[in-house]
Design an enzyme around this catalytic site. Structure first.
Site, PDB file in Angstrom:
ATOM      1  N   ARG A 112       0.830  -1.206   0.000  1.00 27.75           N
ATOM      2  CA  ARG A 112       0.000   0.000   0.000  1.00 27.75           C
ATOM      3  C   ARG A 112       0.863   1.253   0.000  1.00 27.75           C
ATOM      4  NH1 ARG A 112      -3.422   2.670   4.436  1.00 27.75           N
ATOM      5  NH2 ARG A 112      -5.048   3.766   3.264  1.00 27.75           N
ATOM      6  N   HIS A 124       0.531   4.212  -2.745  1.00 29.98           N
ATOM      7  CA  HIS A 124       0.250   5.601  -2.393  1.00 29.98           C
ATOM      8  C   HIS A 124       1.391   6.525  -2.801  1.00 29.98           C
ATOM      9  CE1 HIS A 124      -3.397   5.491   0.478  1.00 29.98           C
ATOM     10  NE2 HIS A 124      -3.413   4.400  -0.267  1.00 29.98           N
ATOM     11  N   ASN A 160      -3.661   9.056   4.040  1.00 28.65           N
ATOM     12  CA  ASN A 160      -2.437   8.436   4.582  1.00 28.65           C
ATOM     13  C   ASN A 160      -2.343   8.478   6.096  1.00 28.65           C
ATOM     14  OD1 ASN A 160      -1.572   8.038   1.913  1.00 28.65           O
ATOM     15  ND2 ASN A 160      -0.430   9.964   1.867  1.00 28.65           N
ATOM     16  N   HIS A 210      -5.867  -6.618  -1.813  1.00 31.39           N
ATOM     17  CA  HIS A 210      -6.702  -6.666  -0.603  1.00 31.39           C
ATOM     18  C   HIS A 210      -6.988  -8.100  -0.176  1.00 31.39           C
ATOM     19  CE1 HIS A 210      -8.415  -2.289  -0.888  1.00 31.39           C
ATOM     20  NE2 HIS A 210      -7.111  -2.332  -0.714  1.00 31.39           N
TER      21      HIS A 210
END
Length: 322
Positions: free
Chosen positions: A64, A68, A96, A196
């Site tokens: 992740r 990001h 975040n 996920h």
């Protein structure tokens, strides 16, 4: 006809581009550090393995973190920068803050590489390699990583908060558009969403779905999730994104969607009568195809707007400018 002096000058500029790795010829390469830091990848791998052996969830956090980073300014390690005189950190952006993790793991890996080859390997490359290694260490695919990224000298809190990162409540059209803006197809988006299959989400991210989404969520699943996510409390309570095998990288995420057991709205929307339904069903029946597509999509994502050649810098400490 061009004079000999002009021809010599052009030839010199071409040689300069090649030898100095400047933007005119700079490209990412899987062999970028073979001569300058041959043990870099092995060192990063050892460091990441140690972190994941301590906490298996860290694999999802590193994936992740890489995602990001790449969706804001490109894969330039801008997300790792702390606040400073000229920096407003992306760590404080709403998508975040309090949820993106793993900064210290990347900093530790970078520190080990610095001991071998000071000022050679970028934080952006360390993070990119770490994401590949994290996937493999929890049963996911591996892939060849092209290297040679450099680190940004800026961060963008504004971009991170203004739609560059997809929302947990995003519609299918919005997801397709956001990924498309980064050169990623709808298939890439579905494959990357399959990350996920590992990791956890905080209660406030899925509360609306489990309390107010009656027709698009399995009733038993919603009931189970409500026990750990009260309607008015426990915002930070965690639940696994994949209830079945939360610590293994597999294809149960897609099976969950077919059963209306996607935890986030942006998960379940991938199977909601839209254009990505067929991809979800394909991956739910073909784990090998999912893993190969995931690897290919990760390579594409890792090459979003990299800084190369003389662009950017090589940070010695990932959280601070030189």
């Amino acid at each position: 006809m061009a004079s000999p002096n002009i021809i010599t000058a052009i030839f010199f500029l071409l040689i300069l581009c090649v030898t100095n790795n400047t933007p005119c010829e700079a490209q990412l390469s899987s062999t970028f550090y073979d001569a300058s830091c041959p043990n870099a990848l092995r060192t990063i791998r050892t460091s990441i393995r140690t972190a994941i052996s301590r906490e298996r969830r860290m694999a999802a956090s590193i994936l992740r973190l890489h995602f990001h980073d790449c969706f804001v300014q490109g894969c330039d390690a801008s997300i790792l920068l702390e606040d400073g005189p000229s920096i407003i950190s992306e760590k404080n952006a709403l998508p975040n803050k309090g949820s993106v993790r793993g900064y210290e793991v990347i900093e530790a890996a970078k520190s080990e590489v610095e001991k071998l080859c000071p000022g050679v390997v970028s934080c952006a490359d360390v993070l990119t390699v770490a994401a590949r290694d994290a996937s493999e260490m929890v049963g996911g695919p591996s892939w060849s990583v092209k290297l040679g990224r450099r680190d940004s000298t800026s961060a963008s809190l504004l971009l991170a908060e203004s739609g560059a990162l997809p929302s947990f409540k995003a519609s299918l059209d919005s997801l397709i558009s956001t990924f498309g803006d980064n050169g990623l197809s709808a298939r890439d988006m579905v494959a990357l969403s399959g990350a996920h299959t590992i990791g956890q989400a905080q209660c406030f991210l899925f509360r609306d779905r489990i309390y107010n989404n009656g027709s698009d969520i399995d009733a038993g699943f919603a009931s189970t999730r409500r026990r750990g996510c009260p309607i008015n409390d426990g915002n930070g309570n965690l639940a696994p994104l994949d209830l079945v095998t939360p610590n293994s990288f597999d294809y149960n995420y897609f099976k969950n969607l077919i059963q209306k057991k996607g935890l986030l709205e942006s998960d379940q929307v991938l199977l909601s009568g839209g254009s990505t339904d067929s991809i979800v069903r394909e991956y739910s029946n073909n784990p090998s195809k999912f893993k190969s597509d995931f690897a290919a999509a990760m390579v594409k994502m890792s090459e979003i707007r990299p800084l190369t050649g003389q662009e950017g810098v090589i940070r010695r400490i990932c959280g601070a400018l030189p």
